[in-house]
Write a protein that holds these residues in place. Sequence first.
Motif, PDB file in Angstrom:
ATOM      1  N   LEU A  66       0.845  -1.201   0.000  1.00  0.00           N
ATOM      2  CA  LEU A  66       0.000   0.000   0.000  1.00  0.00           C
ATOM      3  C   LEU A  66       0.876   1.245   0.000  1.00  0.00           C
ATOM      4  N   TRP A  67       0.792   2.004  -1.099  1.00  0.00           N
ATOM      5  CA  TRP A  67       1.623   3.192  -1.317  1.00  0.00           C
ATOM      6  C   TRP A  67       0.702   4.402  -1.370  1.00  0.00           C
ATOM      7  N   ALA A  68       0.473   5.023  -0.219  1.00  0.00           N
ATOM      8  CA  ALA A  68      -0.490   6.117  -0.164  1.00  0.00           C
ATOM      9  C   ALA A  68      -0.273   6.967   1.079  1.00  0.00           C
ATOM     10  N   THR A  69      -0.615   8.227   0.946  1.00  0.00           N
ATOM     11  CA  THR A  69      -0.669   9.109   2.109  1.00  0.00           C
ATOM     12  C   THR A  69      -1.896   8.720   2.941  1.00  0.00           C
ATOM     13  N   ASN A  70      -2.144   9.464   4.026  1.00  0.00           N
ATOM     14  CA  ASN A  70      -3.237   9.096   4.937  1.00  0.00           C
ATOM     15  C   ASN A  70      -4.599   9.502   4.367  1.00  0.00           C
ATOM     16  N   VAL A  71      -4.966   8.879   3.259  1.00  0.00           N
ATOM     17  CA  VAL A  71      -6.221   9.208   2.599  1.00  0.00           C
ATOM     18  C   VAL A  71      -7.336   8.276   3.081  1.00  0.00           C
ATOM     19  N   PRO A  72      -8.612   8.652   2.825  1.00  0.00           N
ATOM     20  CA  PRO A  72      -9.702   7.733   3.134  1.00  0.00           C
ATOM     21  C   PRO A  72      -9.478   6.359   2.506  1.00  0.00           C
ATOM     22  N   TYR A  73      -9.878   5.351   3.222  1.00  0.00           N
ATOM     23  CA  TYR A  73      -9.774   3.931   2.886  1.00  0.00           C
ATOM     24  C   TYR A  73      -8.421   3.322   3.251  1.00  0.00           C
ATOM     25  N   TRP A  74      -7.431   4.120   3.687  1.00  0.00           N
ATOM     26  CA  TRP A  74      -6.156   3.513   4.109  1.00  0.00           C
ATOM     27  C   TRP A  74      -6.399   2.569   5.285  1.00  0.00           C
ATOM     28  N   VAL A  75      -7.037   3.063   6.335  1.00  0.00           N
ATOM     29  CA  VAL A  75      -7.262   2.235   7.517  1.00  0.00           C
ATOM     30  C   VAL A  75      -8.237   1.103   7.198  1.00  0.00           C
ATOM     31  N   CYS A  76      -9.222   1.370   6.340  1.00  0.00           N
ATOM     32  CA  CYS A  76     -10.146   0.309   5.926  1.00  0.00           C
ATOM     33  C   CYS A  76      -9.393  -0.815   5.223  1.00  0.00           C
ATOM     34  N   MET A  77      -8.446  -0.460   4.359  1.00  0.00           N
ATOM     35  CA  MET A  77      -7.653  -1.472   3.659  1.00  0.00           C
ATOM     36  C   MET A  77      -6.814  -2.279   4.639  1.00  0.00           C
ATOM     37  N   MET A  78      -6.281  -1.623   5.644  1.00  0.00           N
ATOM     38  CA  MET A  78      -5.476  -2.292   6.666  1.00  0.00           C
ATOM     39  C   MET A  78      -6.287  -3.397   7.350  1.00  0.00           C
ATOM     40  N   PHE A  79      -7.519  -3.085   7.724  1.00  0.00           N
ATOM     41  CA  PHE A  79      -8.350  -4.064   8.423  1.00  0.00           C
ATOM     42  C   PHE A  79      -8.988  -5.065   7.468  1.00  0.00           C
ATOM     43  N   ALA A  80      -9.309  -4.654   6.254  1.00  0.00           N
ATOM     44  CA  ALA A  80      -9.860  -5.588   5.278  1.00  0.00           C
ATOM     45  C   ALA A  80      -8.851  -6.696   4.957  1.00  0.00           C
ATOM     46  N   LEU A 150       3.557 -10.422  -9.129  1.00  0.00           N
ATOM     47  CA  LEU A 150       2.564  -9.351  -9.125  1.00  0.00           C
ATOM     48  C   LEU A 150       1.411  -9.670 -10.079  1.00  0.00           C
ATOM     49  N   ARG A 151       0.187  -9.620  -9.540  1.00  0.00           N
ATOM     50  CA  ARG A 151      -0.987  -9.967 -10.329  1.00  0.00           C
ATOM     51  C   ARG A 151      -1.993  -8.819 -10.483  1.00  0.00           C
ATOM     52  N   ARG A 152      -2.081  -7.964  -9.468  1.00  0.00           N
ATOM     53  CA  ARG A 152      -3.129  -6.933  -9.477  1.00  0.00           C
ATOM     54  C   ARG A 152      -2.568  -5.604  -9.004  1.00  0.00           C
ATOM     55  N   VAL A 153      -3.011  -4.523  -9.631  1.00  0.00           N
ATOM     56  CA  VAL A 153      -2.708  -3.171  -9.174  1.00  0.00           C
ATOM     57  C   VAL A 153      -4.036  -2.476  -8.930  1.00  0.00           C
ATOM     58  N   MET A 154      -4.181  -1.894  -7.748  1.00  0.00           N
ATOM     59  CA  MET A 154      -5.429  -1.260  -7.338  1.00  0.00           C
ATOM     60  C   MET A 154      -5.162   0.192  -6.947  1.00  0.00           C
ATOM     61  N   SER A 155      -6.239   0.953  -6.819  1.00  0.00           N
ATOM     62  CA  SER A 155      -6.118   2.355  -6.423  1.00  0.00           C
ATOM     63  C   SER A 155      -7.129   2.680  -5.331  1.00  0.00           C
ATOM     64  N   LEU A 156      -6.721   3.534  -4.377  1.00  0.00           N
ATOM     65  CA  LEU A 156      -7.647   4.027  -3.365  1.00  0.00           C
ATOM     66  C   LEU A 156      -8.455   5.208  -3.885  1.00  0.00           C
ATOM     67  N   ARG A 157      -8.242   5.557  -5.134  1.00  0.00           N
ATOM     68  CA  ARG A 157      -8.987   6.638  -5.774  1.00  0.00           C
ATOM     69  C   ARG A 157      -9.959   6.060  -6.806  1.00  0.00           C
ATOM     70  N   ASP A 158     -10.832   6.936  -7.328  1.00  0.00           N
ATOM     71  CA  ASP A 158     -11.780   6.527  -8.362  1.00  0.00           C
ATOM     72  C   ASP A 158     -11.434   7.093  -9.731  1.00  0.00           C
ATOM     73  N   ILE A 159     -10.260   7.694  -9.860  1.00  0.00           N
ATOM     74  CA  ILE A 159      -9.818   8.198 -11.163  1.00  0.00           C
ATOM     75  C   ILE A 159      -9.362   7.005 -12.009  1.00  0.00           C
ATOM     76  N   PRO A 160      -9.960   6.791 -13.192  1.00  0.00           N
ATOM     77  CA  PRO A 160      -9.618   5.602 -13.989  1.00  0.00           C
ATOM     78  C   PRO A 160      -8.212   5.666 -14.569  1.00  0.00           C
ATOM     79  N   HIS A 161      -7.521   4.542 -14.508  1.00  0.00           N
ATOM     80  CA  HIS A 161      -6.206   4.380 -15.123  1.00  0.00           C
ATOM     81  C   HIS A 161      -6.144   2.993 -15.754  1.00  0.00           C
ATOM     82  N   PRO A 162      -5.589   2.869 -16.960  1.00  0.00           N
ATOM     83  CA  PRO A 162      -5.504   1.558 -17.616  1.00  0.00           C
ATOM     84  C   PRO A 162      -4.780   0.528 -16.743  1.00  0.00           C
ATOM     85  N   GLY A 163      -5.373  -0.633 -16.616  1.00  0.00           N
ATOM     86  CA  GLY A 163      -4.756  -1.740 -15.892  1.00  0.00           C
ATOM     87  C   GLY A 163      -4.916  -1.680 -14.390  1.00  0.00           C
ATOM     88  N   ILE A 164      -5.528  -0.608 -13.860  1.00  0.00           N
ATOM     89  CA  ILE A 164      -5.616  -0.407 -12.412  1.00  0.00           C
ATOM     90  C   ILE A 164      -7.078  -0.461 -11.961  1.00  0.00           C
TER      91      ILE A 164
END
Length: 339
Positions: A66-80, A150-164
């Motif tokens: 997880l490569w992110a600043t303290n944005v929403p869903y960081w802590v949710c991802m930690m517990f998920a 490496l199989r999957r790349v995900m984003s904590l944002r909703d901005i679309p990016h190819p492959g993510i």
Amino acid sequence: MSEFILQERTLGQMLDATVARFPDREALVYVGHEFRQTWSEFAETVDRLARGLMALGIQPGEKIALWATNVPYWVCMMFAAARIGVTLVAVNTNYRDSELEYLIRQSECENFCCIDGFLDYDYVAALYRIIPELEQSPAGELSCERFPHLRRVMSLRDIPHPGIISISDILARADEISVEDYEAREAGVGPHDVVNMQYTSGTTGFPKGVMLSHVGIGNNGRAVAERQEMTEKDKLVIPLPLFHCMGCVLGVLGCVSCGAAMVILESFSPERVMAAIQDEKCTGIYGVPSTYISILGHRRFSQYDFSSLRFGLMSGSVCPEPLVREVMERMGMKAIVIP
């Protein structure tokens, strides 16, 4: 203080206990974002995210970097991740291409999650540089010669990016996993399983991933919270990066252990910290010595109300006694713990 007794439980079980006790109390506030949740709302988001991750095919024993600043869903991802037997690899937000490439290869992570970027550094562009196959790959079906795990790349944002895969896409897939399958997955997670991987500063060579267990970091956070006499009535401002143990263990897990609210800043700014303390009526603050020095020395320090503060934590480097005393006196704290 009473004797501290180690608790043999997973992070998911720790969260469940707090939700059962304080379902309607405030749990999580992301300063500057429209994101404020009670404990029951937070747990529901964690569960949906965890089921969404399962729907992507993520298996027990895998890792999510997880490569992110303290944005929403960081802590949710930690517990998920913790709920479904997955290890979270916390990535320093200041990493650049070579450091990122080393971490992905050395950790052998199967999954990578990020935001778009931080300051002037474009995270997505960096990923496309070191993983050239990503931009042309169907989201969730990466095949990379340089990083075969490496199989999957995900984003904590909703901005679309190819492959993510975006956060909304992950959450939308939650209903593909039944409650029974989800509960069965969580039942297979043990308190001594690895749940978090922290990379060292590399003072003895290249950085090394230190593997931390549920029972280890859960009890660490709870011990500090008990030393602070924290309860569900407290609100802790956390200006520290969540990729570091001070943020995600002492801060987040300390709050989860006792039901205190987490007030999280995306990145550090002395004025934003002071405003958060005043506006949210925070009772505690955690930081390194420079955190407090920059607050005390700020030109608008006297304009903010710190009367709600009761306690603090100072760590990360040498904590001079004069600084500790000045912080207690000028910010009105009864005590500062140095763990």
